[in-house]
Design a protein around this motif. Structure first.
Motif, PDB file in Angstrom:
ATOM      1  N   UNK A   1       0.907  -1.108   0.048  1.00 31.99           N
ATOM      2  CA  UNK A   1       0.238  -0.011   0.011  1.00 31.99           C
ATOM      3  C   UNK A   1       0.947   1.127  -0.063  1.00 31.99           C
ATOM      4  N   UNK A   2       0.323   2.467  -0.469  1.00 31.36           N
ATOM      5  CA  UNK A   2       1.319   3.538  -0.497  1.00 31.36           C
ATOM      6  C   UNK A   2       1.613   4.138   0.611  1.00 31.36           C
ATOM      7  N   UNK A   3       0.801   4.063   1.983  1.00 33.59           N
ATOM      8  CA  UNK A   3       1.118   4.748   3.026  1.00 33.59           C
ATOM      9  C   UNK A   3       0.860   4.118   4.421  1.00 33.59           C
ATOM     10  N   UNK A   4       1.746   4.697   5.420  1.00 35.61           N
ATOM     11  CA  UNK A   4       1.758   3.963   6.486  1.00 35.61           C
ATOM     12  C   UNK A   4       0.499   3.928   7.255  1.00 35.61           C
TER      13      UNK A   4
ATOM     14  N   UNK B   1      -3.316 -12.590  12.390  1.00 40.08           N
ATOM     15  CA  UNK B   1      -1.744 -12.300  12.686  1.00 40.08           C
ATOM     16  C   UNK B   1      -1.149 -11.804  11.525  1.00 40.08           C
ATOM     17  N   UNK B   2      -1.636 -10.697  10.914  1.00 43.02           N
ATOM     18  CA  UNK B   2      -1.349  -9.794   9.876  1.00 43.02           C
ATOM     19  C   UNK B   2       0.369  -9.374  10.382  1.00 43.02           C
ATOM     20  N   UNK B   3       1.205  -9.436   9.490  1.00 43.89           N
ATOM     21  CA  UNK B   3       2.722  -8.671   9.807  1.00 43.89           C
ATOM     22  C   UNK B   3       2.515  -7.245   9.243  1.00 43.89           C
ATOM     23  N   UNK B   4       2.465  -6.190  10.045  1.00 45.19           N
ATOM     24  CA  UNK B   4       2.439  -4.768   9.123  1.00 45.19           C
ATOM     25  C   UNK B   4       3.931  -4.523   9.021  1.00 45.19           C
ATOM     26  N   UNK B   5       4.255  -3.632   8.184  1.00 40.93           N
ATOM     27  CA  UNK B   5       5.644  -3.436   7.902  1.00 40.93           C
ATOM     28  C   UNK B   5       5.811  -2.016   7.369  1.00 40.93           C
ATOM     29  N   UNK B   6       6.187  -0.833   7.801  1.00 44.91           N
ATOM     30  CA  UNK B   6       6.291   0.595   7.428  1.00 44.91           C
ATOM     31  C   UNK B   6       7.052   1.248   8.454  1.00 44.91           C
ATOM     32  N   UNK B   7       7.260   2.455   8.292  1.00 44.42           N
ATOM     33  CA  UNK B   7       8.231   3.209   9.165  1.00 44.42           C
ATOM     34  C   UNK B   7       7.653   3.005  10.601  1.00 44.42           C
ATOM     35  N   UNK B   8       6.510   2.913  10.717  1.00 43.88           N
ATOM     36  CA  UNK B   8       5.898   2.839  12.168  1.00 43.88           C
ATOM     37  C   UNK B   8       6.054   1.438  12.704  1.00 43.88           C
ATOM     38  N   UNK B   9       6.216   0.560  11.822  1.00 46.25           N
ATOM     39  CA  UNK B   9       6.283  -0.874  11.966  1.00 46.25           C
ATOM     40  C   UNK B   9       7.338  -1.473  11.604  1.00 46.25           C
ATOM     41  N   UNK B  10       8.579  -1.262  11.919  1.00 49.28           N
ATOM     42  CA  UNK B  10       9.773  -1.754  11.378  1.00 49.28           C
ATOM     43  C   UNK B  10       9.870  -3.411  11.179  1.00 49.28           C
TER      44      UNK B  10
ATOM     45  N   UNK C   1       2.367  -3.842   3.657  1.00 49.13           N
ATOM     46  CA  UNK C   1       3.503  -3.090   3.804  1.00 49.13           C
ATOM     47  C   UNK C   1       3.333  -1.957   2.972  1.00 49.13           C
ATOM     48  N   UNK C   2       4.097  -1.017   3.196  1.00 47.14           N
ATOM     49  CA  UNK C   2       4.180   0.179   2.228  1.00 47.14           C
ATOM     50  C   UNK C   2       5.076  -0.241   1.135  1.00 47.14           C
ATOM     51  N   UNK C   3       4.805   0.476   0.016  1.00 46.91           N
ATOM     52  CA  UNK C   3       5.509   0.066  -1.304  1.00 46.91           C
ATOM     53  C   UNK C   3       7.136   0.165  -0.881  1.00 46.91           C
ATOM     54  N   UNK C   4       7.244   1.062  -0.306  1.00 48.50           N
ATOM     55  CA  UNK C   4       8.846   1.027  -0.019  1.00 48.50           C
ATOM     56  C   UNK C   4       9.583   0.081   0.995  1.00 48.50           C
ATOM     57  N   UNK C   5       8.756  -0.529   1.810  1.00 49.04           N
ATOM     58  CA  UNK C   5       9.049  -1.795   2.537  1.00 49.04           C
ATOM     59  C   UNK C   5       9.119  -3.153   1.726  1.00 49.04           C
TER      60      UNK C   5
ATOM     61  N   UNK D   1       0.924   4.899  -7.939  1.00 51.97           N
ATOM     62  CA  UNK D   1       2.410   4.500  -8.220  1.00 51.97           C
ATOM     63  C   UNK D   1       3.026   5.716  -8.709  1.00 51.97           C
ATOM     64  N   UNK D   2       2.301   6.303  -9.886  1.00 53.50           N
ATOM     65  CA  UNK D   2       2.882   7.523 -10.533  1.00 53.50           C
ATOM     66  C   UNK D   2       3.281   8.653  -9.621  1.00 53.50           C
ATOM     67  N   UNK D   3       2.371   9.019  -8.879  1.00 53.16           N
ATOM     68  CA  UNK D   3       2.666  10.008  -7.883  1.00 53.16           C
ATOM     69  C   UNK D   3       3.676   9.621  -6.788  1.00 53.16           C
ATOM     70  N   UNK D   4       3.893   8.200  -6.472  1.00 55.73           N
ATOM     71  CA  UNK D   4       4.977   7.939  -5.531  1.00 55.73           C
ATOM     72  C   UNK D   4       6.163   8.123  -5.993  1.00 55.73           C
ATOM     73  N   UNK D   5       6.263   8.139  -7.330  1.00 52.69           N
ATOM     74  CA  UNK D   5       7.864   8.080  -7.940  1.00 52.69           C
ATOM     75  C   UNK D   5       8.697   9.183  -7.381  1.00 52.69           C
TER      76      UNK D   5
END
Length: 161
Positions: A58-61, A77-86, A99-103, A126-130
């Protein structure tokens, strides 16, 4: 090739089409761009409840947080991953990662992506996140076909895309 899946009359949620035992199966359409047309109709819900191991990017945390903290998903039991959930590793028997696209590139180093489905939610962004995620998005474009299946999903697909 375009394929149209029609919702039954009166149906409001994708889980009324994609479920265990339905002619479409329990997961979202595979290896496609899925224009679900309506926001809030449960695309992520279907992906999280599928029997298949699934990574939802997903695009955002905030979207990661939303799914990670909702009571209706607690039993998954979902594993969340983002800057808030390293990311600290994938627990044994984990079959759902949001997870975020970045993760996504980091997670992919620790799982056999050929055994996981990839759902790219809000793909219209996706284009806006470039501008600030170019490396992660380039990795996604180079590797999405290496997953067991992929589904780029949005309710707001631009006719130009």
């Amino acid at each position: 090739m375009e394929k149209i899946i029609k919702m039954p009359n009166g149906a409001k949620y994708l889980s009324e089409v994609f479920y265990f035992g339905s002619k479409y199966g329990d997961s979202l359409p595979q290896n496609c761009i899925f224009n679900k047309v309506t926001t809030g109709c449960g695309g992520t819900y279907v992906a999280l409840h599928s029997f298949r191991p699934t990574v939802i990017a997903v695009p955002t945390k905030a979207l990661v947080r939303d799914k990670a903290t909702q009571d209706k998903y607690a039993h998954l039991n979902i594993l969340p991953v983002s800057s808030e959930y390293p990311f600290v590793g994938v627990p044994k028997n984990c079959t759902k990662i949001i997870c975020t696209y970045q993760s996504l590139p980091e997670i992919a180093k620790h799982i056999d992506i050929s055994r996981w489905d990839l759902v790219v939610d809000e793909m219209h962004l996706l284009n806006k996140m470039m501008n600030f995620s170019m490396g992660a998005l380039q990795w996604m474009m180079d590797n999405f076909k290496k997953f067991a299946s992929y589904c780029f999903m949005s309710a707001t697909v631009s006719p130009d895309e």
